[in-house]
Motif scaffolding. Structure first.
Motif, PDB file in Angstrom:
ATOM      1  N   ILE A 186      39.161  48.203  42.567  1.00 56.49           N
ATOM      2  CA  ILE A 186      39.752  47.988  43.881  1.00 56.49           C
ATOM      3  C   ILE A 186      40.696  49.141  44.206  1.00 56.49           C
ATOM      4  N   TYR A 187      40.978  49.285  45.482  1.00 57.67           N
ATOM      5  CA  TYR A 187      41.940  50.270  45.968  1.00 57.67           C
ATOM      6  C   TYR A 187      43.148  49.509  46.482  1.00 57.67           C
ATOM      7  N   VAL A 188      44.335  49.978  46.111  1.00 60.68           N
ATOM      8  CA  VAL A 188      45.562  49.263  46.439  1.00 60.68           C
ATOM      9  C   VAL A 188      46.554  50.218  47.087  1.00 60.68           C
ATOM     10  N   ARG A 189      47.086  49.818  48.234  1.00 62.54           N
ATOM     11  CA  ARG A 189      48.186  50.548  48.870  1.00 62.54           C
ATOM     12  C   ARG A 189      49.461  49.796  48.518  1.00 62.54           C
ATOM     13  N   VAL A 190      50.400  50.490  47.900  1.00 63.09           N
ATOM     14  CA  VAL A 190      51.621  49.865  47.393  1.00 63.09           C
ATOM     15  C   VAL A 190      52.781  50.149  48.336  1.00 63.09           C
ATOM     16  N   VAL A 191      53.550  49.096  48.628  1.00 65.64           N
ATOM     17  CA  VAL A 191      54.793  49.209  49.379  1.00 65.64           C
ATOM     18  C   VAL A 191      55.901  48.771  48.431  1.00 65.64           C
ATOM     19  N   ALA A 192      56.585  49.738  47.842  1.00 68.39           N
ATOM     20  CA  ALA A 192      57.653  49.443  46.888  1.00 68.39           C
ATOM     21  C   ALA A 192      58.968  49.221  47.638  1.00 68.39           C
ATOM     22  N   GLY A 193      59.832  48.416  47.058  1.00 67.91           N
ATOM     23  CA  GLY A 193      61.122  48.140  47.683  1.00 67.91           C
ATOM     24  C   GLY A 193      61.024  47.193  48.867  1.00 67.91           C
ATOM     25  N   ALA A 194      59.965  46.391  48.921  1.00 65.27           N
ATOM     26  CA  ALA A 194      59.783  45.441  50.020  1.00 65.27           C
ATOM     27  C   ALA A 194      60.719  44.243  49.828  1.00 65.27           C
ATOM     28  N   SER A 195      60.784  43.390  50.833  1.00 69.14           N
ATOM     29  CA  SER A 195      61.673  42.234  50.755  1.00 69.14           C
ATOM     30  C   SER A 195      61.061  41.062  49.998  1.00 69.14           C
ATOM     31  N   SER A 196      59.732  41.097  49.754  1.00 70.18           N
ATOM     32  CA  SER A 196      59.076  40.020  49.010  1.00 70.18           C
ATOM     33  C   SER A 196      57.866  40.570  48.265  1.00 70.18           C
ATOM     34  N   ASN A 197      57.351  39.771  47.338  1.00 67.29           N
ATOM     35  CA  ASN A 197      56.169  40.151  46.568  1.00 67.29           C
ATOM     36  C   ASN A 197      54.953  39.459  47.175  1.00 67.29           C
ATOM     37  N   VAL A 198      54.035  40.256  47.753  1.00 62.57           N
ATOM     38  CA  VAL A 198      52.869  39.697  48.441  1.00 62.57           C
ATOM     39  C   VAL A 198      51.650  40.567  48.167  1.00 62.57           C
ATOM     40  N   VAL A 199      50.496  39.912  47.905  1.00 62.38           N
ATOM     41  CA  VAL A 199      49.219  40.607  47.783  1.00 62.38           C
ATOM     42  C   VAL A 199      48.369  40.188  48.968  1.00 62.38           C
ATOM     43  N   THR A 200      47.893  41.169  49.760  1.00 63.94           N
ATOM     44  CA  THR A 200      47.105  40.899  50.946  1.00 63.94           C
ATOM     45  C   THR A 200      45.824  41.708  50.897  1.00 63.94           C
ATOM     46  N   GLN A 243      51.443  41.374  39.586  1.00 73.34           N
ATOM     47  CA  GLN A 243      51.057  40.637  40.781  1.00 73.34           C
ATOM     48  C   GLN A 243      49.545  40.528  40.916  1.00 73.34           C
ATOM     49  N   LEU A 244      48.831  41.613  40.649  1.00 69.84           N
ATOM     50  CA  LEU A 244      47.370  41.569  40.746  1.00 69.84           C
ATOM     51  C   LEU A 244      46.771  40.654  39.685  1.00 69.84           C
ATOM     52  N   ALA A 245      47.323  40.661  38.476  1.00 67.14           N
ATOM     53  CA  ALA A 245      46.835  39.768  37.431  1.00 67.14           C
ATOM     54  C   ALA A 245      47.012  38.311  37.845  1.00 67.14           C
ATOM     55  N   ALA A 246      48.145  37.982  38.421  1.00 65.41           N
ATOM     56  CA  ALA A 246      48.384  36.615  38.887  1.00 65.41           C
ATOM     57  C   ALA A 246      47.468  36.272  40.054  1.00 65.41           C
ATOM     58  N   HIS A 247      47.255  37.217  40.965  1.00 61.41           N
ATOM     59  CA  HIS A 247      46.414  36.986  42.138  1.00 61.41           C
ATOM     60  C   HIS A 247      44.965  36.707  41.744  1.00 61.41           C
ATOM     61  N   PHE A 248      44.445  37.464  40.778  1.00 70.51           N
ATOM     62  CA  PHE A 248      43.051  37.310  40.362  1.00 70.51           C
ATOM     63  C   PHE A 248      42.885  36.326  39.204  1.00 70.51           C
ATOM     64  N   GLY A 249      43.984  35.826  38.641  1.00 66.90           N
ATOM     65  CA  GLY A 249      43.911  34.837  37.577  1.00 66.90           C
ATOM     66  C   GLY A 249      43.435  35.395  36.248  1.00 66.90           C
ATOM     67  N   VAL A 250      43.838  36.617  35.930  1.00 61.16           N
ATOM     68  CA  VAL A 250      43.475  37.249  34.664  1.00 61.16           C
ATOM     69  C   VAL A 250      44.750  37.649  33.924  1.00 61.16           C
ATOM     70  N   ILE A 290      43.932  53.423  42.411  1.00 59.94           N
ATOM     71  CA  ILE A 290      42.617  52.891  42.042  1.00 59.94           C
ATOM     72  C   ILE A 290      42.839  52.054  40.810  1.00 59.94           C
ATOM     73  N   ILE A 291      42.416  50.787  40.876  1.00 64.25           N
ATOM     74  CA  ILE A 291      42.708  49.849  39.803  1.00 64.25           C
ATOM     75  C   ILE A 291      41.422  49.164  39.357  1.00 64.25           C
ATOM     76  N   ASP A 292      41.239  49.095  38.031  1.00 63.97           N
ATOM     77  CA  ASP A 292      40.124  48.358  37.442  1.00 63.97           C
ATOM     78  C   ASP A 292      40.627  47.032  36.909  1.00 63.97           C
ATOM     79  N   ILE A 293      39.839  45.979  37.170  1.00 59.92           N
ATOM     80  CA  ILE A 293      40.116  44.646  36.622  1.00 59.92           C
ATOM     81  C   ILE A 293      38.896  44.273  35.797  1.00 59.92           C
ATOM     82  N   ASP A 294      39.072  44.207  34.471  1.00 64.63           N
ATOM     83  CA  ASP A 294      37.935  44.094  33.566  1.00 64.63           C
ATOM     84  C   ASP A 294      37.935  42.859  32.678  1.00 64.63           C
ATOM     85  N   CYS A 295      38.248  41.695  33.174  1.00 62.36           N
ATOM     86  CA  CYS A 295      38.162  40.494  32.319  1.00 62.36           C
ATOM     87  C   CYS A 295      37.415  39.390  33.017  1.00 62.36           C
TER      88      CYS A 295
END
Length: 73
Positions: free
Chosen positions: A3-17, A44-51, A68-73
């Motif tokens: 997957i491709y991820v655009r990161v916004v660091a220093g945000a007011s909350s933790n959200v995956v969209t 956050q991505l591990a929690a979002h995808f349940g891995v 660029i992030i790989d999720i391999d489980c």
């Protein structure tokens, strides 16, 4: 899965969209220093995808906003 991820660091909350299929925006409260934001994004991505966090790997863009992030489980 790759997957491709655009990161916004220093945000007011933790959200995956999902922007479009295979592209996500991750907002994290962690600051972008010493890899803190990268670790928060992987958690956050591990929690979002349940891995386990060890299944999430940054394969490109470790110092960029778009990663660029790989999720391999």
């Amino acid at each position: 899965m790759r997957i491709y991820v655009r990161v916004v660091a220093g945000a007011s909350s933790n959200v995956v969209t999902e922007i479009v299929q295979g592209e996500y925006r991750v907002r994290t409260t962690a600051i972008a220093e010493r890899g803190c934001a990268n670790m928060a994004v992987m958690r956050q991505l591990a929690a979002h995808f349940g891995v386990a966090q060890s299944c999430v790997t940054i394969v490109g863009g470790a110092t960029a906003r778009v990663k660029i992030i790989d999720i391999d489980c």
